[in-house]
Design a protein around this motif. Structure first.
Motif, short mmCIF file in Angstrom:
data_model
loop_
_atom_site.label_atom_id
_atom_site.label_comp_id
_atom_site.label_asym_id
_atom_site.label_seq_id
_atom_site.Cartn_x
_atom_site.Cartn_y
_atom_site.Cartn_z
N LEU A 69 5.78 -3.44 9.06
CA LEU A 69 5.94 -4.37 7.94
C LEU A 69 4.61 -4.96 7.47
CD1 LEU A 69 9.19 -6.30 9.00
CD2 LEU A 69 8.96 -4.43 7.34
N LEU A 70 3.57 -4.84 8.29
CA LEU A 70 2.26 -5.35 7.90
C LEU A 70 1.46 -4.34 7.09
CD1 LEU A 70 1.04 -7.19 11.15
CD2 LEU A 70 1.89 -8.21 9.02
N ILE A 71 1.94 -3.11 7.00
CA ILE A 71 1.19 -2.06 6.30
C ILE A 71 0.98 -2.40 4.82
CG2 ILE A 71 1.27 0.35 5.52
CD1 ILE A 71 2.41 1.08 8.24
N PRO A 72 2.00 -2.91 4.09
CA PRO A 72 1.74 -3.27 2.68
C PRO A 72 0.61 -4.28 2.53
CG PRO A 72 4.09 -3.17 3.08
CD PRO A 72 3.43 -3.05 4.43
N TYR A 73 0.59 -5.30 3.42
CA TYR A 73 -0.50 -6.29 3.34
C TYR A 73 -1.84 -5.64 3.69
CZ TYR A 73 -3.32 -10.44 4.13
OH TYR A 73 -4.30 -11.39 4.07
N ALA A 74 -1.81 -4.72 4.66
CA ALA A 74 -3.04 -4.01 5.02
C ALA A 74 -3.61 -3.28 3.81
CB ALA A 74 -2.77 -3.03 6.16
N TYR A 75 -2.72 -2.65 3.02
CA TYR A 75 -3.20 -1.91 1.87
C TYR A 75 -3.65 -2.83 0.75
CZ TYR A 75 -2.29 2.65 3.77
OH TYR A 75 -2.36 3.78 4.54
N SER A 81 -16.38 8.21 3.53
CA SER A 81 -15.65 8.84 4.62
C SER A 81 -15.39 7.86 5.75
CB SER A 81 -16.43 10.05 5.15
OG SER A 81 -17.69 9.65 5.65
N GLU A 82 -16.36 6.97 6.00
CA GLU A 82 -16.17 5.95 7.04
C GLU A 82 -15.05 4.99 6.66
OE1 GLU A 82 -17.00 4.95 10.84
OE2 GLU A 82 -17.93 6.56 9.69
N GLY A 83 -14.96 4.68 5.36
CA GLY A 83 -13.88 3.81 4.89
C GLY A 83 -12.52 4.45 5.06
N ILE A 84 -12.45 5.73 4.77
CA ILE A 84 -11.18 6.46 4.93
C ILE A 84 -10.77 6.49 6.41
CG2 ILE A 84 -10.08 8.73 4.75
CD1 ILE A 84 -11.83 9.16 2.22
N LYS A 85 -11.74 6.71 7.29
CA LYS A 85 -11.45 6.69 8.73
C LYS A 85 -10.86 5.36 9.15
CE LYS A 85 -15.15 9.82 10.26
NZ LYS A 85 -16.41 9.87 11.05
N MET A 86 -11.43 4.27 8.60
CA MET A 86 -10.96 2.94 8.94
C MET A 86 -9.52 2.73 8.48
SD MET A 86 -11.49 0.07 10.34
CE MET A 86 -10.66 -1.50 10.36
N VAL A 87 -9.20 3.17 7.26
CA VAL A 87 -7.85 3.03 6.73
C VAL A 87 -6.86 3.78 7.61
CG1 VAL A 87 -6.32 3.61 4.81
CG2 VAL A 87 -8.59 2.65 4.35
N LEU A 88 -7.16 5.02 7.93
CA LEU A 88 -6.27 5.83 8.76
C LEU A 88 -6.13 5.25 10.17
CD1 LEU A 88 -7.46 9.40 7.70
CD2 LEU A 88 -5.40 8.19 6.95
N ASN A 89 -7.23 4.76 10.71
CA ASN A 89 -7.21 4.19 12.05
C ASN A 89 -6.32 2.96 12.11
OD1 ASN A 89 -8.44 2.09 14.09
ND2 ASN A 89 -9.16 4.09 14.80
N GLU A 90 -6.48 2.08 11.12
CA GLU A 90 -5.70 0.85 11.11
C GLU A 90 -4.23 1.12 10.85
OE1 GLU A 90 -5.86 -2.66 8.07
OE2 GLU A 90 -7.41 -3.00 9.59
N THR A 91 -3.93 2.05 9.94
CA THR A 91 -2.53 2.40 9.65
C THR A 91 -1.85 2.95 10.89
OG1 THR A 91 -3.11 2.90 7.35
CG2 THR A 91 -1.01 3.74 8.17
N GLY A 92 -2.54 3.86 11.58
CA GLY A 92 -1.97 4.41 12.81
C GLY A 92 -1.75 3.36 13.87
N PHE A 93 -2.68 2.42 13.96
CA PHE A 93 -2.55 1.34 14.93
C PHE A 93 -1.33 0.47 14.64
CE2 PHE A 93 -3.55 -3.18 15.79
CZ PHE A 93 -3.57 -3.13 17.18
#
Length: 294
Positions: free
Chosen positions: A264-270, A244-256
């Motif tokens: 354009l950095l979202i694909p690299y983030a994933y 759950s903490e990992g999912i929070k991090m993914v959502l937090n970074e994507t929103g940021f």
């Protein structure tokens, strides 16, 4: 008079290590011991450390584990009341050492207190910067056993990149598991929590800590995290899953990234998330096989 030691494990720290030690020496008025265990560096690390007034012991690189060197340091500096652990790539910001010392002196039942890590924007990237912001907020904390439901796995989050330990309480939990190649700080923090002691966070004690990890680096790091969680399965059993903490991090970074106009950095983030996940799963499989003797 309180005795306060500072310890750094080193290996090929590079010429920039001189600046790391200079920053420590500028804040060393309360330090009674400055100690390094070096894992047979092939560069000038040992010479730099001795020149800056640090006591140095050298071990074979094959003898190194994160748990062992920190246990050895704690026993070597057993005469100290408090012991600061750092890593060779951490750059102190003004008054950081004093802030840690003041905090742990004020809270006698805190086993360990860690400082706030920030990324040097000149050398770090936006992903690491956001990760630091996610893990290191602006609110001073003392995490205790009665807050497990609130914090989940973050109850035992701590970092030996810059932390101070109460030496008496560290000895009470029998230091660190000497086999640990990763996560000795989380291991100790969890034991403090189980014993009824606190884990403190001191945002006023600031340091720059910048990894500049590539996808490969992230993959390798998460292999070690996966191994750590299998080898210490009691952590997840007692404090809950880290998913759950990992999912929070993914959502937090994507929103940021969206809010910052950096879509354009979202694909690299994933790609980074995938590398972490694959590394984590591989580490879990490897550790499971090792435990079964396969």
């Amino acid at each position: 008079m309180l005795k306060i030691g500072l310890f750094i494990p080193t290996y090929n720290a590079g010429e920039e290590f001189s600046q790391v030690l200079d920053l420590i020496n500028q804040q060393s008025e309360q330090l009674t011991d400055k100690y390094i265990i070096d894992s047979s560096s092939t560069d000038n690390t040992v010479a730099i450390a001795k020149d800056k007034g640090f006591n140095v012991d050298v071990i074979k690189s094959s003898e190194f584990t994160h748990g062992k060197v920190r246990t050895d340091a704690a026993k070597k500096l057993a005469h100290c009341d408090y012991l600061i652990y750092m890593t060779q790539d951490v750059y102190l910001q003004p008054n950081a050492i004093n802030e840690l010392i003041y905090f742990i002196q004020k809270h006698e039942t805190v086993g360990v207190a860690y400082g706030k890590q920030e990324v040097d924007k000149k050398t770090g990237n936006i992903f690491e910067e956001r990760a630091r912001q996610f893990n290191y907020g602006d609110q001073e904390l003392i995490k205790t056993i009665d807050q497990v439901d609130e914090y989940g796995v973050k109850i035992y989050f701590s970092s030996d990149a810059f932390a101070i330990y109460n030496c008496r309480l560290l000895a009470e939990i029998n230091f660190f598991d000497e086999s640990l190649m990763f996560g000795e700080d989380a291991y100790a923090a969890a034991h403090f929590i189980k014993k009824g002691y606190g884990v403190g966070y001191v945002p006023s004690a600031k340091v720059f800590h910048t990894h500049k990890f590539s996808l490969k680096n992230e993959y390798i790091r998460y292999i070690e995290i996966g191994k750590f969680h299998i080898q210490n399965a009691w952590l997840l059993k007692e404090f809950g899953s880290n998913e759950s903490e990992g999912i929070k991090m993914v959502l937090n970074e994507t929103g940021f990234l969206i809010k910052s106009g950096k879509i354009l950095l979202i694909p690299y983030a994933y790609l980074r998330y995938v590398a972490k996940y694959l590394g984590y799963r591989k580490g879990m499989r490897q550790a499971t096989k090792e435990l079964k003797g396969e």
